[in-house]
Design an enzyme around this catalytic site. Structure first.
Site, PDB file in Angstrom:
ATOM      1  N   ARG A 127     -27.482 -45.510  21.321  1.00 42.22           N
ATOM      2  CA  ARG A 127     -26.889 -45.546  19.980  1.00 42.22           C
ATOM      3  C   ARG A 127     -26.441 -44.154  19.557  1.00 42.22           C
ATOM      4  O   ARG A 127     -27.148 -43.169  19.738  1.00 42.22           O
ATOM      5  CB  ARG A 127     -27.905 -46.083  18.964  1.00 42.22           C
ATOM      6  CG  ARG A 127     -27.393 -45.974  17.523  1.00 42.22           C
ATOM      7  CD  ARG A 127     -28.050 -46.935  16.588  1.00 42.22           C
ATOM      8  NE  ARG A 127     -29.462 -46.689  16.389  1.00 42.22           N
ATOM      9  CZ  ARG A 127     -30.234 -47.467  15.612  1.00 42.22           C
ATOM     10  NH1 ARG A 127     -29.714 -48.501  14.984  1.00 42.22           N
ATOM     11  NH2 ARG A 127     -31.504 -47.195  15.487  1.00 42.22           N
ATOM     12  N   ARG A 171     -41.853 -46.981  16.575  1.00 41.15           N
ATOM     13  CA  ARG A 171     -41.125 -47.849  15.637  1.00 41.15           C
ATOM     14  C   ARG A 171     -41.271 -49.322  16.021  1.00 41.15           C
ATOM     15  O   ARG A 171     -41.346 -50.182  15.158  1.00 41.15           O
ATOM     16  CB  ARG A 171     -39.651 -47.435  15.591  1.00 41.15           C
ATOM     17  CG  ARG A 171     -39.469 -46.090  14.905  1.00 41.15           C
ATOM     18  CD  ARG A 171     -38.092 -45.529  15.122  1.00 41.15           C
ATOM     19  NE  ARG A 171     -37.074 -46.318  14.455  1.00 41.15           N
ATOM     20  CZ  ARG A 171     -35.782 -46.263  14.743  1.00 41.15           C
ATOM     21  NH1 ARG A 171     -35.367 -45.462  15.707  1.00 41.15           N
ATOM     22  NH2 ARG A 171     -34.919 -46.982  14.087  1.00 41.15           N
TER      23      ARG A 171
HETATM   24  P1  ADP Z   1     -30.127 -52.014  13.900  1.00 44.96           P
HETATM   25  O1  ADP Z   1     -29.340 -51.849  12.633  1.00 44.96           O
HETATM   26  O2  ADP Z   1     -30.794 -53.339  14.015  1.00 44.96           O
HETATM   27  O3  ADP Z   1     -31.071 -50.883  14.130  1.00 44.96           O
HETATM   28  P2  ADP Z   1     -27.592 -51.402  15.268  1.00 44.96           P
HETATM   29  O4  ADP Z   1     -26.628 -52.337  14.645  1.00 44.96           O
HETATM   30  O5  ADP Z   1     -27.522 -49.977  14.880  1.00 44.96           O
HETATM   31  O6  ADP Z   1     -29.106 -51.980  15.117  1.00 44.96           O
HETATM   32  O7  ADP Z   1     -27.447 -51.536  16.857  1.00 44.96           O
HETATM   33  C1  ADP Z   1     -28.251 -50.746  17.748  1.00 44.96           C
HETATM   34  C2  ADP Z   1     -27.392 -50.273  18.938  1.00 44.96           C
HETATM   35  O8  ADP Z   1     -27.054 -51.391  19.769  1.00 44.96           O
HETATM   36  C3  ADP Z   1     -26.069 -49.644  18.521  1.00 44.96           C
HETATM   37  O9  ADP Z   1     -25.776 -48.609  19.432  1.00 44.96           O
HETATM   38  C4  ADP Z   1     -25.072 -50.780  18.627  1.00 44.96           C
HETATM   39  O10 ADP Z   1     -23.748 -50.310  18.904  1.00 44.96           O
HETATM   40  C5  ADP Z   1     -25.633 -51.595  19.802  1.00 44.96           C
HETATM   41  N1  ADP Z   1     -25.462 -53.045  19.658  1.00 44.96           N
HETATM   42  C6  ADP Z   1     -25.535 -53.805  18.518  1.00 44.96           C
HETATM   43  N2  ADP Z   1     -25.343 -55.116  18.776  1.00 44.96           N
HETATM   44  C7  ADP Z   1     -25.151 -55.209  20.113  1.00 44.96           C
HETATM   45  C8  ADP Z   1     -24.902 -56.319  21.022  1.00 44.96           C
HETATM   46  N3  ADP Z   1     -24.838 -57.587  20.577  1.00 44.96           N
HETATM   47  N4  ADP Z   1     -24.772 -56.028  22.333  1.00 44.96           N
HETATM   48  C9  ADP Z   1     -24.851 -54.744  22.783  1.00 44.96           C
HETATM   49  N5  ADP Z   1     -25.086 -53.665  21.991  1.00 44.96           N
HETATM   50  C10 ADP Z   1     -25.226 -53.890  20.681  1.00 44.96           C
HETATM   51  P1  ADP Z   2     -32.959 -49.235  12.334  1.00 39.45           P
HETATM   52  O1  ADP Z   2     -31.548 -49.544  11.897  1.00 39.45           O
HETATM   53  O2  ADP Z   2     -33.005 -48.640  13.690  1.00 39.45           O
HETATM   54  O3  ADP Z   2     -33.877 -50.402  12.173  1.00 39.45           O
HETATM   55  P2  ADP Z   2     -33.176 -47.908   9.806  1.00 39.45           P
HETATM   56  O4  ADP Z   2     -31.986 -47.052   9.665  1.00 39.45           O
HETATM   57  O5  ADP Z   2     -33.144 -49.257   9.157  1.00 39.45           O
HETATM   58  O6  ADP Z   2     -33.480 -48.098  11.368  1.00 39.45           O
HETATM   59  O7  ADP Z   2     -34.477 -47.167   9.307  1.00 39.45           O
HETATM   60  C1  ADP Z   2     -34.772 -45.866   9.724  1.00 39.45           C
HETATM   61  C2  ADP Z   2     -36.091 -45.426   9.118  1.00 39.45           C
HETATM   62  O8  ADP Z   2     -35.989 -45.407   7.681  1.00 39.45           O
HETATM   63  C3  ADP Z   2     -37.277 -46.344   9.395  1.00 39.45           C
HETATM   64  O9  ADP Z   2     -37.898 -46.077  10.645  1.00 39.45           O
HETATM   65  C4  ADP Z   2     -38.192 -46.007   8.201  1.00 39.45           C
HETATM   66  O10 ADP Z   2     -38.853 -44.772   8.385  1.00 39.45           O
HETATM   67  C5  ADP Z   2     -37.182 -45.837   7.071  1.00 39.45           C
HETATM   68  N1  ADP Z   2     -36.951 -47.117   6.386  1.00 39.45           N
HETATM   69  C6  ADP Z   2     -35.790 -47.817   6.328  1.00 39.45           C
HETATM   70  N2  ADP Z   2     -35.928 -48.947   5.617  1.00 39.45           N
HETATM   71  C7  ADP Z   2     -37.232 -48.983   5.217  1.00 39.45           C
HETATM   72  C8  ADP Z   2     -38.017 -49.908   4.463  1.00 39.45           C
HETATM   73  N3  ADP Z   2     -37.494 -51.064   3.984  1.00 39.45           N
HETATM   74  N4  ADP Z   2     -39.317 -49.594   4.237  1.00 39.45           N
HETATM   75  C9  ADP Z   2     -39.851 -48.466   4.700  1.00 39.45           C
HETATM   76  N5  ADP Z   2     -39.183 -47.559   5.429  1.00 39.45           N
HETATM   77  C10 ADP Z   2     -37.880 -47.806   5.685  1.00 39.45           C
END
Ligand code: ADP
Ligand code: ADP
Ligand code: ZN
Length: 213
Positions: A127, A171
């Site tokens: 990512r 995480r």
């Molecule tokens: P989240 O918000 O749940 O943490 P993201 O939308 O940021 O996840 O996606 C995590 C990573 O995986 C990003 O680098 C994104 O481009 C990639 N990704 C998201 N959906 C897919 C998919 N269906 N297949 C492959 N890669 C994906």
């Molecule tokens: P991802 O898309 O990979 O799931 P996020 O961008 O949603 O990650 O979150 C990054 C970090 O921000 C989390 O690991 C946490 O530390 C904090 N965070 C985000 N949303 C929440 C929430 N609803 N409650 C507590 N911490 C949060």
């Protein structure tokens, strides 16, 4: 339409939430993005959140809930929203439910993006994020047009500190302990739908739109 995205970190919640928001013309609200914007701006909230984010831990519920509920009061949320990364604990879900119920509202859909841990490790490793506009890429599955640059705003892309392998494991543990129980919570409320998040992005999106229509 009031939608929640559930799923482990890196499942593709953000990717799908942005598209859903675009499709229905409702705001995409990511608590992670709001924390990162505060961090970048050097606000007290950002400083506080950083202590937890760097360790792969959740920011405390009181801080997170207050911030989210304030965001939901903005006028653009009147016609609905997609929540991405909130709620992440049962107390957060309860606070959200109470706040919505106070004005006779409720969550319409909780979409669980189901992806096993092995796939998550690969997704997080590749990512890349734009801290300026919140766009997300993957070096293999969704690369930017110019390497290292955001397609939308041209800023340099970064690998988030908390996407490094040391923090990803933590995480995932936190997800299984504190966030996974929300699947059952929303199942009981009869608003849960599951999608197979290991499918290509376009297929996942088509499935979600089918469920929402
Ligand atoms: P989240 O918000 O749940 O943490 P993201 O939308 O940021 O996840 O996606 C995590 C990573 O995986 C990003 O680098 C994104 O481009 C990639 N990704 C998201 N959906 C897919 C998919 N269906 N297949 C492959 N890669 C994906
Ligand atoms: P991802 O898309 O990979 O799931 P996020 O961008 O949603 O990650 O979150 C990054 C970090 O921000 C989390 O690991 C946490 O530390 C904090 N965070 C985000 N949303 C929440 C929430 N609803 N409650 C507590 N911490 C949060
Ligand atoms: Zn950008």
């Amino acid at each position: 339409m009031k939608i929640i995205m559930l799923g482990p970190p890196g499942a593709g919640k953000g990717t799908q939430a942005k598209r859903i928001a675009g499709f229905y013309g409702i705001p995409h609200i990511s608590t992670g993005d709001i924390f990162r914007a505060n961090l970048k701006g050097g606000t007290p909230l950002g400083m506080e959140a950083k202590k937890y984010m760097d360790q792969g831990l959740l920011v405390p519920d009181d801080v997170t809930v207050a911030m989210l509920l304030k965001r939901l009061e903005e006028p653009d949320c009147a016609k609905g929203f997609v929540l991405d990364g909130f709620p992440r604990t049962i107390p957060q879900a309860e606070s959200l439910k109470e706040a919505l119920a106070a004005s006779g509202k409720h969550i319409d859909f909780a979409i669980n993006v189901d992806v096993p841990d092995e796939v998550i490790i690969d997704r997080m490793g590749g990512r890349r994020a734009c801290v300026s506009c919140g766009s997300t890429y993957h070096i293999a599955y969704s690369p930017p047009k110019t390497e290292g640059r955001c397609d939308v705003c041209g800023e340099a892309l970064i690998q988030r500190d908390d996407d490094k392998p040391e923090t990803v494991g933590k995480r995932l543990d936190v997800y299984h302990e504190q966030t996974h129980p929300l699947i059952e919570y929303y199942e009981k409320d009869d608003v849960l739908d599951n999608v197979d998040g290991t499918r290509p992005m376009d297929e996942v999106f088509d499935h979600i739109i089918e469920l929402l229509s």
